[in-house]
Design an enzyme around this catalytic site. Structure first.
Site, mmCIF file in Angstrom:
data_model
loop_
_atom_site.group_PDB
_atom_site.id
_atom_site.type_symbol
_atom_site.label_atom_id
_atom_site.label_comp_id
_atom_site.label_asym_id
_atom_site.label_seq_id
_atom_site.Cartn_x
_atom_site.Cartn_y
_atom_site.Cartn_z
ATOM 1 N N HIS B 123 19.292 21.074 1.952
ATOM 2 C CA HIS B 123 19.094 20.373 1.080
ATOM 3 C C HIS B 123 19.379 18.912 1.601
ATOM 4 O O HIS B 123 20.145 18.740 2.570
ATOM 5 C CB HIS B 123 20.314 20.309 -0.134
ATOM 6 C CG HIS B 123 20.160 19.687 -1.531
ATOM 7 N ND1 HIS B 123 20.420 18.399 -1.237
ATOM 8 C CD2 HIS B 123 20.021 19.943 -2.560
ATOM 9 C CE1 HIS B 123 20.364 17.729 -2.618
ATOM 10 N NE2 HIS B 123 19.890 18.756 -3.502
ATOM 11 N N ASP B 202 27.903 24.453 3.000
ATOM 12 C CA ASP B 202 27.494 23.784 1.651
ATOM 13 C C ASP B 202 27.401 25.214 0.900
ATOM 14 O O ASP B 202 26.135 25.832 0.698
ATOM 15 C CB ASP B 202 26.128 23.208 1.778
ATOM 16 C CG ASP B 202 25.396 22.899 0.429
ATOM 17 O OD1 ASP B 202 25.848 23.270 -0.686
ATOM 18 O OD2 ASP B 202 24.335 22.058 0.526
ATOM 19 N N GLN B 205 25.032 26.271 -4.000
ATOM 20 C CA GLN B 205 24.192 27.203 -4.705
ATOM 21 C C GLN B 205 24.860 28.460 -4.547
ATOM 22 O O GLN B 205 24.118 29.656 -5.126
ATOM 23 C CB GLN B 205 22.863 27.134 -4.154
ATOM 24 C CG GLN B 205 21.977 26.031 -4.253
ATOM 25 C CD GLN B 205 21.774 25.856 -5.769
ATOM 26 O OE1 GLN B 205 21.498 26.609 -6.586
ATOM 27 N NE2 GLN B 205 21.230 24.326 -6.230
ATOM 28 N N LYS B 228 27.452 22.986 -10.965
ATOM 29 C CA LYS B 228 26.619 24.303 -10.682
ATOM 30 C C LYS B 228 27.501 25.645 -10.908
ATOM 31 O O LYS B 228 26.874 26.790 -10.962
ATOM 32 C CB LYS B 228 26.307 24.437 -9.097
ATOM 33 C CG LYS B 228 25.806 23.044 -8.447
ATOM 34 C CD LYS B 228 24.212 23.088 -8.665
ATOM 35 C CE LYS B 228 23.800 21.845 -7.901
ATOM 36 N NZ LYS B 228 22.444 21.292 -8.313
ATOM 37 N N CYS B 366 14.921 18.457 -3.325
ATOM 38 C CA CYS B 366 15.838 17.630 -2.364
ATOM 39 C C CYS B 366 15.711 18.345 -0.897
ATOM 40 O O CYS B 366 16.730 18.546 -0.320
ATOM 41 C CB CYS B 366 17.142 17.483 -2.823
ATOM 42 S SG CYS B 366 17.046 16.410 -4.386
#
Lengths: 148, 409
Positions: B123, B202, B205, B228, B366
């Site tokens: 991202h 990261d 998600q 999220k 993104c």
């Protein structure tokens, strides 16, 4: 909310599938690139303007059906017209997609009225306007147009 | 507790509201997860009856607010299996967390000629902060490529890494492809090659779909955003190994992060406070703690089975549409489906689906370098959460079919 299917009329779908004046004029007198940073649409316009008349105009790029058909119909509308008339048409088209078009004040728009439905889809106004903003830049002599 | 989607949906008033005079089908949880009523009620309770500032003075009210705020931090530490709550730093979100690491650890440790290793499926939040850093210090970016199936080319890992590589920053789960990267294996292999390598994961998600154990993964830093995870916006988390946090300089300066201030010099408190200048988003942190408590009621296997069932149903239904291609075919993926349709731009499809009450994302997500990798300007992405049901998925398939027919008709 109005059904977006009313916007996606045959003329828009057809110009999206088979865009007119698609390509690049190598010996152009005017050019500009347009960007819609929000969705990544890009458009390159090349023109031959002689003695105040748009002799030829072509576009290249990638975008959604509204963007591509707007560019295609725009090129057919301004080809052979004077720069002055093209600038008037740009104002009329901007008024159309904002829902402010008035034939008496802005003049006839011909086939371009198919874009009238864009006014009901605020997030898509930029897609329809990008080719016209790019044309304005090309005629003004500024090389880059952005809808942001 | 048995897994009943119809019961779960009662906790989300939004799922029951009309949209363009039709039912609303929310398939956009990768953009933002819906928040159960208990989370908004907990935040409202705080704002109405408990609100003040934290870490301020001797008032009982401030002490109680601090307790709630720090309890939420403890909840996050347990959620990530961190060894201590001192390893949990509140940020505004994943983006801010990565910028924090790039601007503190990065500026302290990365020099001209060093390499920062990323992957092709990142991202922008895990690209731009590193690009900014590398441009300012004269470092380079190296990129692990993605296969046609949408998986990391791990056969390239040893070649992409070099003795100059200082950082490996990669996503746990791709926001576009849904691919779950084998993080533990990657970290083990990468650190075998470069023992001093720092690895940032990261998790934006991942956290809504997978149980995460930062110690087992071997991550040095792990980040995620509250919204999220069915929590509020404006709050996120940076997990960092204590030894790293202790050695890092602070980022923002101000109140709340100091030991003492004189005109000559300032000394700082330990992490996490050292990285939390100013008044934090207290209600949002408490809300995130509540969201994690809410999700912990469910058995992770039940959630997984439910989401995977809907993922299969959606993928099989969409694949039958002529000209439709799904991007991301890893056998190990979360319930995220990105697709493109020949001759139909995602933004046009997005407008038509929106009118049918279907909330999806159309765009570059993104992840423009990944769009370039697959040579598409954008995709249409449906993302499925634990509160979605078969009607949501079936509505997506039918409306996509109808829209594509209109274009090809």
């Amino acid at each position: 909310m109005a059904d977006p299917r009313e916007l996606y009329q045959q003329v828009i779908l057809e110009h999206n599938k088979k865009p007119r004046n698609f390509g690049k004029i190598h010996s152009c007198t005017h050019q500009a690139e347009g960007h819609n940073p929000l969705c990544g649409d890009q458009l390159y316009l090349t023109l031959i303007v002689q003695e105040g008349i748009i002799e030829d105009i072509q576009f290249e790029g990638r975008g959604c059906a509204i963007d591509v058909s707007s560019a295609s119909l725009m090129t057919t509308a301004v080809k052979g017209k004077t720069v002055q008339d093209a600038l008037k048409l740009i104002q009329a088209f901007r008024a159309l997609v904002r829902g402010e078009w008035n034939p008496a004040a802005h003049g006839d728009l011909g086939k371009l009225v198919v874009f009238q439905g864009v006014k009901n889809l605020p997030v898509r106004v930029k897609c329809a306007v990008l080719p016209w903003a790019t044309l304005q830049s090309a005629l003004d002599g500024s090389p880059i147009a952005s809808t942001e | 507790m048995t897994y009943s989607v119809s019961d779960i949906r009662k906790d989300f008033p939004l799922l029951d509201r009309p949209f363009h005079e039709k039912p609303l089908y929310y398939l956009d949880s990768a953009v933002s997860g819906q928040m159960p009523s208990s989370v908004s009620e907990r935040m409202r309770q705080y704002e109405m009856y408990e609100h003040t500032n934290v870490h301020r003075g001797v008032s009982t009210l401030s002490q109680q607010a601090t307790d709630h705020f720090e309890k939420a931090r403890d909840t996050v530490a347990r959620f990530l299996k961190a060894s201590s709550s001192k390893e949990i730093i509140w940020t505004r979100g994943t983006t801010e967390a990565i910028n924090l690491v790039a601007q503190t650890w990065g500026r302290q440790n990365i020099q001209a000629g060093d390499t920062i290793c990323l992957t092709e499926m990142e991202h922008h939040a895990n690209i731009v902060p590193w690009q900014m850093l590398s441009q300012s210090v004269g470092a380079h970016l190296a990129v692990i490529p993605v296969s046609d199936r949408g998986e990391l080319r791990l056969d390239e890992l040893s070649k992409v890494l070099s003795p100059k590589t200082k950082v490996l920053a990669l996503t746990h789960v791709s926001n576009v492809l849904g691919t779950i990267n084998p993080i533990k294996k990657i970290i083990t292999e990468a650190k075998k090659q470069i023992p001093s390598l720092m690895v940032l994961v990261d998790g934006a998600q991942a956290v809504a779909h997978l149980p995460v154990d930062v110690q087992d993964l071997g991550a040095d830093f792990y980040t995620f955003s509250g919204h999220k995870l069915s929590g509020p916006t404006g709050i996120g988390v940076l997990y960092g190994r204590k030894a790293l946090l202790d050695a890092m300089p602070p980022w923002h300066g101000g109140g709340n992060m100091i030991l003492s201030v004189t005109w000559d010099r300032t000394t700082y408190i330990e992490a996490p406070g050292k990285f939390e200048a100013g008044t934090p988003p207290i209600a949002a942190a408490i809300g995130l703690g509540e969201a994690i408590e809410y999700l912990s009621k469910f058995n992770p296997q039940d959630v997984h089975a439910h989401e995977q069932h809907l993922l299969r149903r959606a993928s099989e239904g969409l694949k039958k549409i002529p000209g439709l291609r799904i991007l991301g075919e890893s056998s190990d993926k979360v319930s995220v489906i990105s697709f493109v349709v020949d001759g139909v731009h995602p933004h046009d499809l997005g407008t038509l689906l929106d009118h049918e009450g279907i909330v999806i994302r159309a765009g570059h997500h993104c992840a423009q370098p990944l769009m370039d990798r697959f040579q598409v300007p954008a995709t249409t992405r449906a993302s499925i959460a634990y509160y979605n049901n078969e009607s949501d998925v079936d509505a997506l398939i039918q409306a996509t079919q109808k829209s594509v027919e209109m274009f090809h008709g």
